[in-house]
Design a protein around this motif. Structure first.
Motif, PDB file in Angstrom:
ATOM      1  N   ARG A  26       0.834  -1.210   0.000  1.00  0.00           N
ATOM      2  CA  ARG A  26       0.000   0.000   0.000  1.00  0.00           C
ATOM      3  C   ARG A  26       0.867   1.258   0.000  1.00  0.00           C
ATOM      4  N   CYS A  27       1.983   1.227   0.746  1.00  0.00           N
ATOM      5  CA  CYS A  27       2.895   2.383   0.762  1.00  0.00           C
ATOM      6  C   CYS A  27       3.480   2.622  -0.628  1.00  0.00           C
ATOM      7  N   LEU A  28       3.898   1.546  -1.282  1.00  0.00           N
ATOM      8  CA  LEU A  28       4.499   1.683  -2.613  1.00  0.00           C
ATOM      9  C   LEU A  28       3.491   2.252  -3.608  1.00  0.00           C
ATOM     10  N   PRO A  36       9.617   8.198  -0.587  1.00  0.00           N
ATOM     11  CA  PRO A  36      10.683   7.708   0.288  1.00  0.00           C
ATOM     12  C   PRO A  36      11.046   6.250   0.044  1.00  0.00           C
ATOM     13  N   PHE A  37      10.164   5.527  -0.620  1.00  0.00           N
ATOM     14  CA  PHE A  37      10.457   4.110  -0.867  1.00  0.00           C
ATOM     15  C   PHE A  37      11.037   3.881  -2.261  1.00  0.00           C
ATOM     16  N   GLU A  38      11.318   4.988  -2.977  1.00  0.00           N
ATOM     17  CA  GLU A  38      11.851   4.829  -4.328  1.00  0.00           C
ATOM     18  C   GLU A  38      13.327   4.443  -4.305  1.00  0.00           C
ATOM     19  N   ARG A  39      14.027   4.845  -3.228  1.00  0.00           N
ATOM     20  CA  ARG A  39      15.443   4.475  -3.176  1.00  0.00           C
ATOM     21  C   ARG A  39      15.569   2.969  -2.913  1.00  0.00           C
TER      22      ARG A  39
END
Ligand code: HEM
Length: 164
Positions: A26-28, A36-39
């Motif tokens: 869900r965060c993605l 913030p989760f792209e790295r």
């Protein structure tokens, strides 16, 4: 027999894994959280999250033993940004993941809802670039009555215990 822990009522380790995996997806997928989760994310992130929540909800202390405890979790998020664009979306994803993966128990959902709001406020309080570090705070432990304080009394909702 006493009442089960939140961890047991949720379904133990398999439930924590399901909650963390659903939450992470869900965060993605969330437009406000994907940044913030792209790295490069640690491939074990979901397992770390499951271990962390398991410990908070009364399960084994795996996260403290293997990852460094609550202070280490806070430090992953600390000093990232002065504006917080994340908290509302984070809470929204957690609530949805709880509804999708855990038992349909209104009391369990209510206490987990209180938990994620308090926990998110605490994490966000360390995000400003100039925020002081957390030190080595104890792992928060939550039960049906809310958060256990350091003196073993119970309080609800407040993100307490910032170490000076
Ligand atoms: C408020 C918005 C938040 C954002 C945007 C966020 C984002 C992230 C990111 C990008 C990572 C790094 C993943 C990696 O590289 O492995 C991470 C790790 C983690 N986050 Fe969050 N997080 C937030 C709040 C929280 C909260 C409230 C909790 C728990 C109460 C939490 C628990 C964790 C844990 C347990 C880890 C793994 C740390 C480790 O490697 O041991 N996060 N988070």
């Amino acid at each position: 027999m006493g009442r089960p822990t939140l961890y047991e009522a949720a379904g133990g380790a398999p439930a924590m894994s399901a909650l963390a995996a659903d939450f992470h997806q869900r965060c993605l997928a969330h437009p406000g959280l994907s940044h913030p989760f792209e790295r490069d994310i640690d491939p074990a992130h979901v397992a770390h999250l499951a271990a962390y929540w398991g410990e908070v909800f009364g399960g084994p202390d795996d996260y403290s033993r293997t990852r460094g405890g609550h202070g280490a979790m806070i430090r992953v998020h600390a000093n990232q940004c002065d504006e917080d664009p994340f908290a509302g979306a984070f809470v929204e994803c957690f609530d949805a993941a709880v509804a999708a993966t855990l038992p349909d128990d209104p009391e369990l959902r209510a206490v987990l809802g209180d938990y994620i709001r308090a926990a998110t406020a605490e994490v966000v309080s360390y995000m400003p670039l100039a925020a002081a570090g957390p030190g080595e705070p104890p792992m928060p432990r939550w039960s049906w009555a809310g958060r256990h304080g350091l003196d073993a009394s119970v309080s609800t909702g407040e993100p307490d215990t910032r170490t000076p």
